[in-house]
Design a protein around this motif. Structure first.
Motif, PDB file in Angstrom:
ATOM      1  N   LEU A   1      32.492  33.398  45.094  1.00  7.16           N
ATOM      2  CA  LEU A   1      33.205  34.473  44.391  1.00  7.16           C
ATOM      3  C   LEU A   1      32.741  35.839  44.879  1.00  7.16           C
ATOM      4  O   LEU A   1      33.547  36.781  45.007  1.00  7.16           O
ATOM      5  CB  LEU A   1      33.002  34.337  42.883  1.00  7.16           C
ATOM      6  N   ALA A   2      31.475  35.955  45.165  1.00 11.34           N
ATOM      7  CA  ALA A   2      30.984  37.232  45.686  1.00 11.34           C
ATOM      8  C   ALA A   2      31.576  37.534  47.060  1.00 11.34           C
ATOM      9  O   ALA A   2      31.826  38.707  47.418  1.00 11.34           O
ATOM     10  CB  ALA A   2      29.460  37.195  45.765  1.00 11.34           C
ATOM     11  N   GLY A   3      31.837  36.470  47.838  1.00  9.91           N
ATOM     12  CA  GLY A   3      32.437  36.691  49.159  1.00  9.91           C
ATOM     13  C   GLY A   3      33.906  37.043  49.101  1.00  9.91           C
ATOM     14  O   GLY A   3      34.482  37.528  50.095  1.00  9.91           O
ATOM     15  N   LEU A   4      34.607  36.797  47.969  1.00 12.97           N
ATOM     16  CA  LEU A   4      36.028  37.095  47.822  1.00 12.97           C
ATOM     17  C   LEU A   4      36.294  38.479  47.226  1.00 12.97           C
ATOM     18  O   LEU A   4      37.461  38.825  46.952  1.00 12.97           O
ATOM     19  CB  LEU A   4      36.702  36.031  46.947  1.00 12.97           C
ATOM     20  N   GLN A   5      35.270  39.242  46.964  1.00 11.66           N
ATOM     21  CA  GLN A   5      35.461  40.539  46.332  1.00 11.66           C
ATOM     22  C   GLN A   5      36.243  41.513  47.250  1.00 11.66           C
ATOM     23  O   GLN A   5      36.874  42.463  46.769  1.00 11.66           O
ATOM     24  CB  GLN A   5      34.098  41.145  45.980  1.00 11.66           C
ATOM     25  N   GLU A   6      36.236  41.293  48.525  1.00  8.06           N
ATOM     26  CA  GLU A   6      36.935  42.163  49.461  1.00  8.06           C
ATOM     27  C   GLU A   6      38.312  41.640  49.843  1.00  8.06           C
ATOM     28  O   GLU A   6      39.007  42.199  50.712  1.00  8.06           O
ATOM     29  CB  GLU A   6      36.098  42.336  50.739  1.00  8.06           C
ATOM     30  N   SER A   7      38.697  40.482  49.199  1.00  4.51           N
ATOM     31  CA  SER A   7      39.981  39.879  49.546  1.00  4.51           C
ATOM     32  C   SER A   7      41.127  40.754  49.049  1.00  4.51           C
ATOM     33  O   SER A   7      41.093  41.276  47.925  1.00  4.51           O
ATOM     34  CB  SER A   7      40.074  38.472  48.949  1.00  4.51           C
ATOM     35  N   VAL A   8      42.169  40.878  49.901  1.00  4.96           N
ATOM     36  CA  VAL A   8      43.341  41.680  49.529  1.00  4.96           C
ATOM     37  C   VAL A   8      44.185  40.931  48.516  1.00  4.96           C
ATOM     38  O   VAL A   8      44.666  41.496  47.530  1.00  4.96           O
ATOM     39  CB  VAL A   8      44.165  42.049  50.776  1.00  4.96           C
ATOM     40  N   ASP A   9      44.384  39.646  48.748  1.00  8.53           N
ATOM     41  CA  ASP A   9      45.164  38.802  47.820  1.00  8.53           C
ATOM     42  C   ASP A   9      44.269  37.640  47.372  1.00  8.53           C
ATOM     43  O   ASP A   9      44.256  36.574  47.997  1.00  8.53           O
ATOM     44  CB  ASP A   9      46.409  38.299  48.539  1.00  8.53           C
ATOM     45  N   PRO A  10      43.486  37.798  46.317  1.00  7.44           N
ATOM     46  CA  PRO A  10      42.480  36.807  45.935  1.00  7.44           C
ATOM     47  C   PRO A  10      43.054  35.477  45.440  1.00  7.44           C
ATOM     48  O   PRO A  10      42.426  34.434  45.572  1.00  7.44           O
ATOM     49  CB  PRO A  10      41.691  37.498  44.826  1.00  7.44           C
ATOM     50  N   LEU A  11      44.265  35.501  44.845  1.00  8.93           N
ATOM     51  CA  LEU A  11      44.766  34.284  44.179  1.00  8.93           C
ATOM     52  C   LEU A  11      44.951  33.146  45.164  1.00  8.93           C
ATOM     53  O   LEU A  11      44.480  32.020  44.895  1.00  8.93           O
ATOM     54  CB  LEU A  11      46.065  34.616  43.444  1.00  8.93           C
ATOM     55  N   PRO A  12      45.620  33.352  46.312  1.00  6.71           N
ATOM     56  CA  PRO A  12      45.720  32.222  47.249  1.00  6.71           C
ATOM     57  C   PRO A  12      44.355  31.760  47.759  1.00  6.71           C
ATOM     58  O   PRO A  12      44.139  30.552  47.948  1.00  6.71           O
ATOM     59  CB  PRO A  12      46.568  32.795  48.386  1.00  6.71           C
ATOM     60  N   ASP A  13      43.472  32.724  47.967  1.00 10.50           N
ATOM     61  CA  ASP A  13      42.137  32.318  48.414  1.00 10.50           C
ATOM     62  C   ASP A  13      41.409  31.486  47.361  1.00 10.50           C
ATOM     63  O   ASP A  13      40.699  30.508  47.689  1.00 10.50           O
ATOM     64  CB  ASP A  13      41.321  33.565  48.765  1.00 10.50           C
TER      65      ASP A  13
ATOM     66  N   ILE B   1      37.752  39.097  40.325  1.00 13.62           N
ATOM     67  CA  ILE B   1      37.720  39.760  41.626  1.00 13.62           C
ATOM     68  C   ILE B   1      37.996  41.246  41.397  1.00 13.62           C
ATOM     69  O   ILE B   1      39.066  41.603  40.878  1.00 13.62           O
ATOM     70  CB  ILE B   1      38.753  39.166  42.593  1.00 13.62           C
ATOM     71  N   ARG B   2      37.065  42.094  41.747  1.00 13.02           N
ATOM     72  CA  ARG B   2      37.151  43.538  41.596  1.00 13.02           C
ATOM     73  C   ARG B   2      37.599  43.915  40.200  1.00 13.02           C
ATOM     74  O   ARG B   2      38.469  44.723  39.973  1.00 13.02           O
ATOM     75  CB  ARG B   2      38.114  44.137  42.644  1.00 13.02           C
ATOM     76  N   GLY B   3      37.009  43.229  39.217  1.00 16.64           N
ATOM     77  CA  GLY B   3      37.231  43.542  37.817  1.00 16.64           C
ATOM     78  C   GLY B   3      38.451  42.911  37.224  1.00 16.64           C
ATOM     79  O   GLY B   3      38.710  43.073  36.022  1.00 16.64           O
ATOM     80  N   VAL B   4      39.209  42.155  38.021  1.00 21.05           N
ATOM     81  CA  VAL B   4      40.424  41.515  37.515  1.00 21.05           C
ATOM     82  C   VAL B   4      40.166  40.017  37.404  1.00 21.05           C
ATOM     83  O   VAL B   4      39.697  39.376  38.355  1.00 21.05           O
ATOM     84  CB  VAL B   4      41.624  41.786  38.443  1.00 21.05           C
ATOM     85  N   ARG B   5      40.467  39.457  36.205  1.00 27.09           N
ATOM     86  CA  ARG B   5      40.270  38.002  35.988  1.00 27.09           C
ATOM     87  C   ARG B   5      41.554  37.273  36.355  1.00 27.09           C
ATOM     88  O   ARG B   5      42.567  37.370  35.668  1.00 27.09           O
ATOM     89  CB  ARG B   5      39.902  37.715  34.532  1.00 27.09           C
TER      90      ARG B   5
END
Length: 458
Positions: free
Chosen positions: A56-68, A129-133
């Motif tokens: 989860l810490a590695g996905l903080q920079e993801s543009v579209d977190p949901l598919p990831d 991710i970036r404050g969004v659940r």
């Protein structure tokens, strides 16, 4: 109902002990299986949480977190014993809980599952991710593999233990049967002794205890053979004694009663001839009567002496003391050179007739030996009733002692058949008798007859 044999009892005992050990070992394994499964599940869950948090810490920079998130955590089965799945905010997680149940395994018994497997557990990690659940990452315990492995271990151990137990049980039972094999030989030897067979001897190999039993049984066999020989010898001696008594009675009748009867017949013939003459000869008739009277008295003495030998006079009517006094008086009249003394206690009466007769015969036989063989000048007879106080000797006994100052016994030859018969009769009353040399010269016969109120045959 016949008791179970020793072999069967030991066999069942050993079998039960080995099977009990097998059950205990399996129970111990099953008992420790639950903590093992729980520890494995806890460790796996803890490791999974750490890895998920790191991803989860590695996905903080993801543009579209949901598919990831779906790609990484949707039905993740990288971890052993657990399932990891990403669920959006509008999805619930009862489905994953049901899928994680070990009850779905049909090859594992239900009782084993309920005893070993922990209750299904679900832990939730918010996917932020970036404050969004965006949803939840659900971790469901899935210990079915561990439970299956433990069940397989239990089956393998139980099978191996059962095979080893059966082999060990077979070896032990074989050793038990071989070790107890001497019991059959012992039983056979005892059966042969019971049937009266002679020369029964056992040669046993095995435990020392069986060897000791065989030694004692062989000793018993030798004792029985000796007793059987002694009894046979005694019967032969008794037959000879009876024949001797018959010959003695026949000799007395021929040598003593015969002349008396002849004298009576001769006197009676003289009286008949005298009475048939025209003129009676009173002097000749008187002389014939006198001869008949003397012959009758002599015949009466012979009959009295023979009756004394067959049955003591006055024993039943007057008692043992009076009968012994009469016996001593008769012996004194036969030899003036022998000083014969009789001592009797005052409490001899009443006595059982069989005991009294045995005591009388013993004294009679002892005095006969003294008069015939001892060359003694003095003899003592003592008959006393004694109360025994020593341990194992409670009650009263009749003690008989006959001593003389003669030549004593010259080995076993001095102990005749009469004393042998008395010895057997005393033993029939559970009494004791000893025949030995008297200190200072002579012989000593000492007998003891228990007076416990027991009935014996005369």
């Amino acid at each position: 109902m016949q008791n179970r044999s020793l072999k069967a009892g030991l066999s069942w005992l050993i079998a039960f002990a080995l099977l009990a050990m097998l059950v205990v070992n399996v129970a111990i394994l099953v008992f420790h299986a639950g903590p093992r499964v729980r520890d494995e599940a806890d460790n796996t869950e803890r490791l999974a949480r750490e890895l998920i948090i790191a991803e989860l810490a590695g996905l903080q920079e993801s543009v579209d977190p949901l598919p990831d998130l779906r790609r990484r955590f949707d039905n993740r089965e990288r971890f052993r014993h657990i399932k990891v799945q990403f669920l959006s905010r509008n999805e619930s997680y009862p489905v994953i809980v049901a899928q994680s149940s070990v009850d779905q395994r049909s090859d594992i018994p239900k009782w084993f599952v309920s005893f070993v497997a922990p209750s299904p557990r679900v832990s939730v990690i918010p996917a932020v991710i970036r404050g969004v659940r965006y949803g939840n990452i659900v971790i469901a315990s899935y210990p079915v593999d561990e439970v299956a492995e433990i069940w397989s271990d239990v089956i393998s151990l139980a099978t191996a233990s059962l095979v080893a137990t059966l082999i060990f049980m077979g070896v032990v039972l074989l050793l038990v049967r071989r070790s107890l094999a001497p019991l059959d030989a012992l039983a056979s030897g005892l059966a042969r002794l019971e049937r009266g067979e002679s020369n029964v001897r056992l040669t046993l190999k095995g435990a020392r205890e069986f060897g000791d039993i065989a030694t004692r049984l062989n000793s018993l066999g030798r004792t029985l053979d000796r007793v059987r020989g002694e009894n046979q010898d005694l019967l032969q001696r008794l037959v000879r004694v009876q024949d001797d008594e018959r010959r003695g009675i026949a000799r007395d009748l021929h040598d003593e009663a015969g002349p008396c009867l002849f004298a009576i017949r001769a006197g009676a013939s003289t009286l008949v001839e005298t009475m048939s003459e025209e003129k009676l000869d009173l002097s000749l008739g008187r002389k014939a009567v006198v001869e008949i009277q003397r012959a009758g008295e002599a015949l009466q003495d012979v009959v009295r002496r023979m009756l004394d030998q067959l049955r003591p006079p006055g024993l039943s009517e007057l008692g043992l003391q009076a009968a012994l006094q009469s016996l001593v008086v008769n012996w004194r009249g036969m030899r003036d050179d022998l000083d014969l003394t009789l001592e009797c206690s005052d409490d001899l009466e009443p006595l059982d007739e069989a005991v009294a007769l045995t005591a009388y015969r013993l004294v009679q036989e002892a005095l006969t030996n003294i008069y015939r063989h001892s060359e003694a000048t003095r003899a003592w007879v003592s008959v006393r009733s004694t109360r025994r106080t020593a341990p194992g000797e409670g009650g009263r006994s009749l003690d008989i002692i006959v001593e003389d100052n003669g030549v004593g016994f010259s080995g076993e030859g001095g102990k005749g058949l009469g004393l042998l018969g008395m010895t057997e009769r005393v033993k029939a009353f559970d009494g004791s008798i000893s025949v030995a040399e008297r200190p200072g010269g002579g012989a000593r016969i000492e007998a003891r007859l228990p007076l416990g109120g027991r009935e014996h045959l005369a």
